[in-house]
Design a protein around this motif. Sequence first.
Motif, PDB file in Angstrom:
ATOM      1  N   ARG A 199       0.845  -1.192   0.000  1.00  0.00           N
ATOM      2  CA  ARG A 199       0.000   0.000   0.000  1.00  0.00           C
ATOM      3  C   ARG A 199       0.877   1.238   0.000  1.00  0.00           C
ATOM      4  O   ARG A 199       2.006   1.224   0.496  1.00  0.00           O
ATOM      5  N   ASN A 200       0.316   2.318  -0.553  1.00  0.00           N
ATOM      6  CA  ASN A 200       1.082   3.560  -0.628  1.00  0.00           C
ATOM      7  C   ASN A 200       0.857   4.396   0.625  1.00  0.00           C
ATOM      8  O   ASN A 200      -0.029   4.121   1.435  1.00  0.00           O
ATOM      9  N   GLU A 201       1.649   5.442   0.767  1.00  0.00           N
ATOM     10  CA  GLU A 201       1.564   6.261   1.963  1.00  0.00           C
ATOM     11  C   GLU A 201       0.666   7.475   1.785  1.00  0.00           C
ATOM     12  O   GLU A 201       0.271   8.092   2.753  1.00  0.00           O
ATOM     13  N   HIS A 202       0.352   7.832   0.555  1.00  0.00           N
ATOM     14  CA  HIS A 202      -0.579   8.933   0.330  1.00  0.00           C
ATOM     15  C   HIS A 202      -1.239   8.753  -1.028  1.00  0.00           C
ATOM     16  O   HIS A 202      -0.743   8.059  -1.901  1.00  0.00           O
ATOM     17  N   ASN A 203      -2.403   9.373  -1.204  1.00  0.00           N
ATOM     18  CA  ASN A 203      -3.264   9.097  -2.344  1.00  0.00           C
ATOM     19  C   ASN A 203      -2.690   9.527  -3.685  1.00  0.00           C
ATOM     20  O   ASN A 203      -3.134   9.053  -4.728  1.00  0.00           O
ATOM     21  N   LYS A 204      -1.731  10.420  -3.708  1.00  0.00           N
ATOM     22  CA  LYS A 204      -1.225  10.937  -4.972  1.00  0.00           C
ATOM     23  C   LYS A 204      -0.114  10.081  -5.560  1.00  0.00           C
ATOM     24  O   LYS A 204       0.435  10.400  -6.602  1.00  0.00           O
ATOM     25  N   THR A 205       0.235   9.008  -4.901  1.00  0.00           N
ATOM     26  CA  THR A 205       1.326   8.164  -5.361  1.00  0.00           C
ATOM     27  C   THR A 205       0.787   6.934  -6.079  1.00  0.00           C
ATOM     28  O   THR A 205      -0.131   6.292  -5.601  1.00  0.00           O
ATOM     29  N   THR A 206       1.365   6.607  -7.230  1.00  0.00           N
ATOM     30  CA  THR A 206       1.036   5.368  -7.918  1.00  0.00           C
ATOM     31  C   THR A 206       2.327   4.628  -8.250  1.00  0.00           C
ATOM     32  O   THR A 206       3.396   5.232  -8.347  1.00  0.00           O
ATOM     33  N   TYR A 207       2.217   3.340  -8.456  1.00  0.00           N
ATOM     34  CA  TYR A 207       3.397   2.514  -8.629  1.00  0.00           C
ATOM     35  C   TYR A 207       3.235   1.571  -9.805  1.00  0.00           C
ATOM     36  O   TYR A 207       2.132   1.169 -10.148  1.00  0.00           O
ATOM     37  N   TYR A 208       4.351   1.193 -10.399  1.00  0.00           N
ATOM     38  CA  TYR A 208       4.328   0.295 -11.543  1.00  0.00           C
ATOM     39  C   TYR A 208       3.871  -1.098 -11.141  1.00  0.00           C
ATOM     40  O   TYR A 208       4.426  -1.711 -10.224  1.00  0.00           O
ATOM     41  N   ALA A 209       2.882  -1.612 -11.857  1.00  0.00           N
ATOM     42  CA  ALA A 209       2.388  -2.958 -11.567  1.00  0.00           C
ATOM     43  C   ALA A 209       3.456  -4.012 -11.821  1.00  0.00           C
ATOM     44  O   ALA A 209       3.494  -5.049 -11.156  1.00  0.00           O
ATOM     45  N   SER A 210       4.337  -3.766 -12.771  1.00  0.00           N
ATOM     46  CA  SER A 210       5.353  -4.765 -13.129  1.00  0.00           C
ATOM     47  C   SER A 210       6.346  -5.027 -12.006  1.00  0.00           C
ATOM     48  O   SER A 210       7.010  -6.068 -11.997  1.00  0.00           O
ATOM     49  N   GLU A 211       6.455  -4.101 -11.042  1.00  0.00           N
ATOM     50  CA  GLU A 211       7.370  -4.325  -9.920  1.00  0.00           C
ATOM     51  C   GLU A 211       7.030  -5.600  -9.147  1.00  0.00           C
ATOM     52  O   GLU A 211       7.910  -6.224  -8.543  1.00  0.00           O
ATOM     53  N   PHE A 212       5.754  -5.976  -9.149  1.00  0.00           N
ATOM     54  CA  PHE A 212       5.308  -7.076  -8.309  1.00  0.00           C
ATOM     55  C   PHE A 212       5.198  -8.401  -9.049  1.00  0.00           C
ATOM     56  O   PHE A 212       4.809  -9.411  -8.455  1.00  0.00           O
ATOM     57  N   SER A 271      -2.642  -1.527  -3.485  1.00  0.00           N
ATOM     58  CA  SER A 271      -3.376  -0.310  -3.830  1.00  0.00           C
ATOM     59  C   SER A 271      -2.473   0.608  -4.625  1.00  0.00           C
ATOM     60  O   SER A 271      -1.244   0.548  -4.527  1.00  0.00           O
ATOM     61  N   SER A 272      -3.108   1.454  -5.448  1.00  0.00           N
ATOM     62  CA  SER A 272      -2.418   2.496  -6.216  1.00  0.00           C
ATOM     63  C   SER A 272      -1.389   1.945  -7.201  1.00  0.00           C
ATOM     64  O   SER A 272      -0.344   2.552  -7.416  1.00  0.00           O
ATOM     65  N   LEU A 273      -1.674   0.807  -7.805  1.00  0.00           N
ATOM     66  CA  LEU A 273      -0.840   0.305  -8.895  1.00  0.00           C
ATOM     67  C   LEU A 273      -1.353   0.842 -10.219  1.00  0.00           C
ATOM     68  O   LEU A 273      -2.543   1.072 -10.386  1.00  0.00           O
ATOM     69  N   CYS A 274      -0.449   1.035 -11.172  1.00  0.00           N
ATOM     70  CA  CYS A 274      -0.866   1.390 -12.525  1.00  0.00           C
ATOM     71  C   CYS A 274      -0.130   0.509 -13.522  1.00  0.00           C
ATOM     72  O   CYS A 274       1.045   0.194 -13.335  1.00  0.00           O
ATOM     73  N   GLU A 275      -0.868   0.061 -14.523  1.00  0.00           N
ATOM     74  CA  GLU A 275      -0.254  -0.680 -15.623  1.00  0.00           C
ATOM     75  C   GLU A 275       0.264   0.347 -16.612  1.00  0.00           C
ATOM     76  O   GLU A 275      -0.463   0.865 -17.444  1.00  0.00           O
ATOM     77  N   GLU A 276       1.545   0.642 -16.495  1.00  0.00           N
ATOM     78  CA  GLU A 276       2.145   1.738 -17.234  1.00  0.00           C
ATOM     79  C   GLU A 276       2.268   1.417 -18.722  1.00  0.00           C
ATOM     80  O   GLU A 276       2.446   0.258 -19.098  1.00  0.00           O
ATOM     81  N   PRO A 277       2.166   2.443 -19.577  1.00  0.00           N
ATOM     82  CA  PRO A 277       2.331   2.220 -21.018  1.00  0.00           C
ATOM     83  C   PRO A 277       3.793   2.280 -21.439  1.00  0.00           C
ATOM     84  O   PRO A 277       4.102   2.541 -22.588  1.00  0.00           O
ATOM     85  N   TYR A 278       4.699   2.040 -20.502  1.00  0.00           N
ATOM     86  CA  TYR A 278       6.117   2.155 -20.776  1.00  0.00           C
ATOM     87  C   TYR A 278       6.771   0.773 -20.703  1.00  0.00           C
ATOM     88  O   TYR A 278       6.203  -0.169 -20.158  1.00  0.00           O
ATOM     89  N   PRO A 279       7.994   0.632 -21.218  1.00  0.00           N
ATOM     90  CA  PRO A 279       8.681  -0.664 -21.133  1.00  0.00           C
ATOM     91  C   PRO A 279       8.850  -1.110 -19.688  1.00  0.00           C
ATOM     92  O   PRO A 279       8.922  -0.300 -18.770  1.00  0.00           O
ATOM     93  N   ASN A 280       8.902  -2.411 -19.490  1.00  0.00           N
ATOM     94  CA  ASN A 280       9.096  -2.993 -18.177  1.00  0.00           C
ATOM     95  C   ASN A 280      10.378  -2.438 -17.559  1.00  0.00           C
ATOM     96  O   ASN A 280      11.474  -2.692 -18.045  1.00  0.00           O
ATOM     97  N   PRO A 281      10.288  -1.647 -16.475  1.00  0.00           N
ATOM     98  CA  PRO A 281      11.474  -0.961 -15.944  1.00  0.00           C
ATOM     99  C   PRO A 281      12.548  -1.888 -15.397  1.00  0.00           C
ATOM    100  O   PRO A 281      13.718  -1.525 -15.370  1.00  0.00           O
ATOM    101  N   LEU A 282      12.188  -3.080 -14.949  1.00  0.00           N
ATOM    102  CA  LEU A 282      13.172  -4.003 -14.393  1.00  0.00           C
ATOM    103  C   LEU A 282      13.437  -5.193 -15.313  1.00  0.00           C
ATOM    104  O   LEU A 282      14.167  -6.102 -14.946  1.00  0.00           O
ATOM    105  N   ASN A 283      12.832  -5.176 -16.493  1.00  0.00           N
ATOM    106  CA  ASN A 283      12.962  -6.295 -17.432  1.00  0.00           C
ATOM    107  C   ASN A 283      12.583  -7.615 -16.770  1.00  0.00           C
ATOM    108  O   ASN A 283      13.255  -8.637 -16.928  1.00  0.00           O
ATOM    109  N   ILE A 284      11.509  -7.596 -16.011  1.00  0.00           N
ATOM    110  CA  ILE A 284      11.062  -8.772 -15.277  1.00  0.00           C
ATOM    111  C   ILE A 284      10.296  -9.693 -16.217  1.00  0.00           C
ATOM    112  O   ILE A 284       9.418  -9.262 -16.949  1.00  0.00           O
ATOM    113  N   SER A 285      10.640 -10.960 -16.181  1.00  0.00           N
ATOM    114  CA  SER A 285       9.943 -11.923 -17.019  1.00  0.00           C
ATOM    115  C   SER A 285       8.545 -12.176 -16.487  1.00  0.00           C
ATOM    116  O   SER A 285       8.331 -12.295 -15.281  1.00  0.00           O
TER     117      SER A 285
END
Length: 454
Positions: A173-186, A201-215
């Motif tokens: 979970r995030n610490e405040h409502n204005k923060t979102t996080y990359y879904a691919s991290e998990f 909570s507060s995950l977003c499926e980003e339209p950007y390349p996988n930041p960690l190159n996670i399979s």
Amino acid sequence: MVVLYDDIIFLIFDHIFDIKDRLQLLRVCRHWYGLLLPKVYESIRVEGNQAYGLVCSIQKNPEIGRSIRDLTLRWCYGHEANHKYSVEMFKDTLQQASPSIEHCTNWEKDLLNGEPDAWLALLTPSLEAVRSLELEYKGWSDYFFPMLARAAARQKPFDSKPCFQHLEWVRARNEHNKTTYYASEFLPLFHFPAMQVFSASSLCEEPYPNPLNISKPALGTSGITELDFGDCNSRNGMADYITSCANLEVFNYQHQNQAVWGEAYCNFHPLAFYPALYTQRHSLRVLRLNNNGEIYGLDRFVDDQDTEYSGFGSLAEFSQLRELRMLLRTLLQFGSNDQPAVSLLDVLPSSLEHLQLAGYCVEDFDVVLGNLQGMLAQRTERFPNLRRLEIQPVILERLASASFIGKDWSPYDIPKSVKQAFAPIKLACDELGIAFGFTKDGYNEIYDIGIALP
């Protein structure tokens, strides 16, 4: 000297809750130390600025790390002034876990500066027995989540350590409502063999390349049976998560339009969820799809492709579905002509026990009334398991009575006209032994209003 039996010592321990007092018990004698050490560290909460002390303690006594079962990590930034941090004991880990010399150098620098994310990452090689993990974080993680990915891939230093192999439950979970996080991290979590529940909570499926190159996890390989997403923003229907599950039983998703730290917005796309959920039609028991999230889009920063409202698909083949909470217009697949494309008889499975129609508006009354009447008329043949029907109106009335002051539920009521309009449905439900009522929209919670209809 009176000798206390171990059972008595454990009873004493169970009545001491402050972690500082529990740690003092380890100082009583060597017997108490060996006996209580696993219990003291079994369930702990670590603030970011406490990570250094814990990591150093585990380095000196690995039994501490092996004792941790339930762990809460909080990314609070800041450290003690003039505190000196030593990294000499961790040189080998840094070199093994760093993909490049530059990364190793930056990591060492951040460790010396007391960065919580850098030190929390060094906890991961010690978490051999952890069963539950709660993350309260903010901002981008340069070290902890990459280490989580390495553990999932069994790369060094995890090639010889069975870390996270007993992990069953994760909540982020995030610490405040204005923060979102990359879904691919998990995504690494879906590689761990014992995982059963993931909540975030507060995950977003980003339209950007996988930041960690996670399979991505392979289809149908994860043992996770429950996915819970609150105030998240999904473009792709959380497909990578859902399709990786072999037998998903509970899926909850509540939408918020904000994505990517409030710099972009993306409307709710119900149709995006259907293909992935369809792969779980043999096992899904509970489906709550945005019954309490944001329904309508914003006027600004919305992609052109997001402006058209999408429908859904039939749930008739979902043979195990017991509870369904969904937007009325999503379920009945309202089209551009503002008319339903299907009926409840077309899209609901016979296994259903609890149905909630969310997002009800007065202009939809004729559609809802006709569908519910048709459904109840065939209850015996088509829906023999149905036990509860709920309507969740969009518009509520605020109650001004002072008697509600101090109550633990919001002072709202269903408009009287809505109650009266549904009186025939309630009477029909009473005759069939089906509980009928209204629910109030809440922040990821359902409130039973408890109304006696005329």
